[in-house]
Design an enzyme around this catalytic site. Structure first.
Site, short mmCIF file in Angstrom:
data_model
loop_
_atom_site.label_atom_id
_atom_site.label_comp_id
_atom_site.label_asym_id
_atom_site.label_seq_id
_atom_site.Cartn_x
_atom_site.Cartn_y
_atom_site.Cartn_z
N GLN A 141 -10.36 -1.45 8.36
CA GLN A 141 -10.23 -0.58 7.21
C GLN A 141 -11.38 -0.74 6.56
OE1 GLN A 141 -7.18 1.16 6.40
NE2 GLN A 141 -7.91 1.63 4.34
N LYS A 155 0.42 1.62 7.66
CA LYS A 155 0.26 1.73 8.89
C LYS A 155 0.88 1.00 9.84
CE LYS A 155 -4.41 3.20 7.88
NZ LYS A 155 -5.67 2.81 7.37
N ASP A 205 -10.32 6.02 14.86
CA ASP A 205 -10.74 6.87 13.78
C ASP A 205 -11.98 7.74 14.25
OD1 ASP A 205 -9.49 5.94 11.08
OD2 ASP A 205 -10.74 3.78 11.39
N1 GUN Z 1 -10.41 4.01 4.31
C1 GUN Z 1 -10.09 5.08 3.68
N2 GUN Z 1 -9.68 5.94 4.88
C2 GUN Z 1 -10.06 5.44 5.93
C3 GUN Z 1 -9.84 5.62 7.38
O1 GUN Z 1 -9.47 6.87 7.67
N3 GUN Z 1 -10.08 4.80 8.15
C4 GUN Z 1 -10.55 3.60 7.76
N4 GUN Z 1 -10.73 3.00 8.82
N5 GUN Z 1 -10.77 3.14 6.57
C5 GUN Z 1 -10.29 3.98 5.60
#
Ligand code: GUN
Length: 285
Positions: free
Chosen positions: A93, A49, A116
């Site tokens: 995360q 990311k 998200d």
């Molecule tokens: N862990 C696995 N997929 C995601 C996601 O799309 N966002 C976040 N914040 N954590 C994750």
């Protein structure tokens, strides 16, 4: 033989557009990511990311917090980002360590910076089909793929397998909002095969390799595979038995290279979108 949906290519194209748009602003969209503890998979995701954000000309903040941080300590860190005018988008995360209540953490994120779309007030907006800040990344990425390939969902039978908060639940609501007829299946669903057989669009987000066999899929269906499982040799497998299914369907996503690249792509689109929303006054002529 089906059309193989190329998520890598679609993602690349969208990211180029995001980069181009970002160059026009003279101010950088800022994505802040919080990672708690040292889970290797999460670290890889967060690094990707950060790398993608920097490539697009975004500002990237990564806060690496210790595994044993208290819930209140984590909440304080999120509040600092909520109140930091420079930060446009916040991502915590998941998964978080067991001693931390993830729901409480998600509810701490300011809804207007919730990149998200995990905050209940944002999820609720999807549920009532009202205007959201941004849509959740993986479902948005799936809808981008369908759109890119000219696949309309209106009036179609869409079957989603898996009711996670990250994919299945929000995706099923988003499909309803696009006038699909949606069935959301899960681990307790009976007669799964009969239901999947009725799908014009079948989306599997289960995380079980080769779970979807040819006899579960209608001829000519569109098959979207969200599952990614790594076996002992490190090879990635999807939920769909790709080799047996690909000959009878119209479109299918591969693993890797299908839905996977779209999640990060949506995350970058969302960061730019939040940045634009928060700077609206600034851009208005
Ligand atoms: N862990 C696995 N997929 C995601 C996601 O799309 N966002 C976040 N914040 N954590 C994750």
């Amino acid at each position: 033989m089906a059309v193989i949906i190329d998520g890598k290519a679609v993602s690349k194209k969208i990211l180029e557009q995001v980069k181009k748009e970002t160059e026009g602003f003279g101010k950088k969209p800022c994505l802040a990511v919080i990672i708690v503890g040292g889970d290797p998979a999460s670290k890889i995701y967060v690094n990707n990311k950060r790398k993608t954000a920097l490539e697009l000309g975004f500002e990237s903040i990564v806060k690496e917090l210790p595994e044993n941080i208290s819930e209140s300590g984590l909440i304080e860190e999120i509040e600092k980002l909520n109140n930091d005018g420079k930060v446009n988008a916040i991502l915590v995360q998941l998964p978080l360590p067991k001693h931390i209540n993830s729901e409480k953490i998600i509810e701490t994120i300011k809804p207007g910076k919730d990149v998200d779309c995990f905050h209940p007030s944002n999820v609720g907006k999807i549920a009532v089909n009202s205007e959201v800040f941004v849509y959740p990344c993986t479902p948005k990425g799936i809808l981008s793929l369908l759109e890119e390939y000219g696949i309309s969902v209106e009036g179609k039978n869409a079957v989603v397998i898996g009711r996670s908060n990250i994919v299945g639940r929000p995706l099923s609501m988003m499909l309803v909002n696009k006038n699909a007829t949606v069935t959301l299946c899960h681990s307790k669903t009976q007669n799964l095969k009969e239901i999947t057989k009725s799908a014009d669009i079948l989306i599997s987000a289960v995380g079980k390799p080769k779970f979807i066999k040819r006899e579960m899929v209608k001829d000519g269906a569109v098959v979207i595979d969200v599952g990614i499982t790594r076996d002992e040799q490190g090879k990635l497998s999807g939920d769909v038995d790709f080799e047996s299914v690909k000959d009878t369907v119209s479109f299918i996503t591969p693993v890797p290279g299908g839905v996977g690249p779209m999640t990060i792509c949506s995350l970058m689109q969302n960061t730019l979108e939040l940045f634009k929303q928060q700077n609206q006054r600034f851009w208005k002529k």
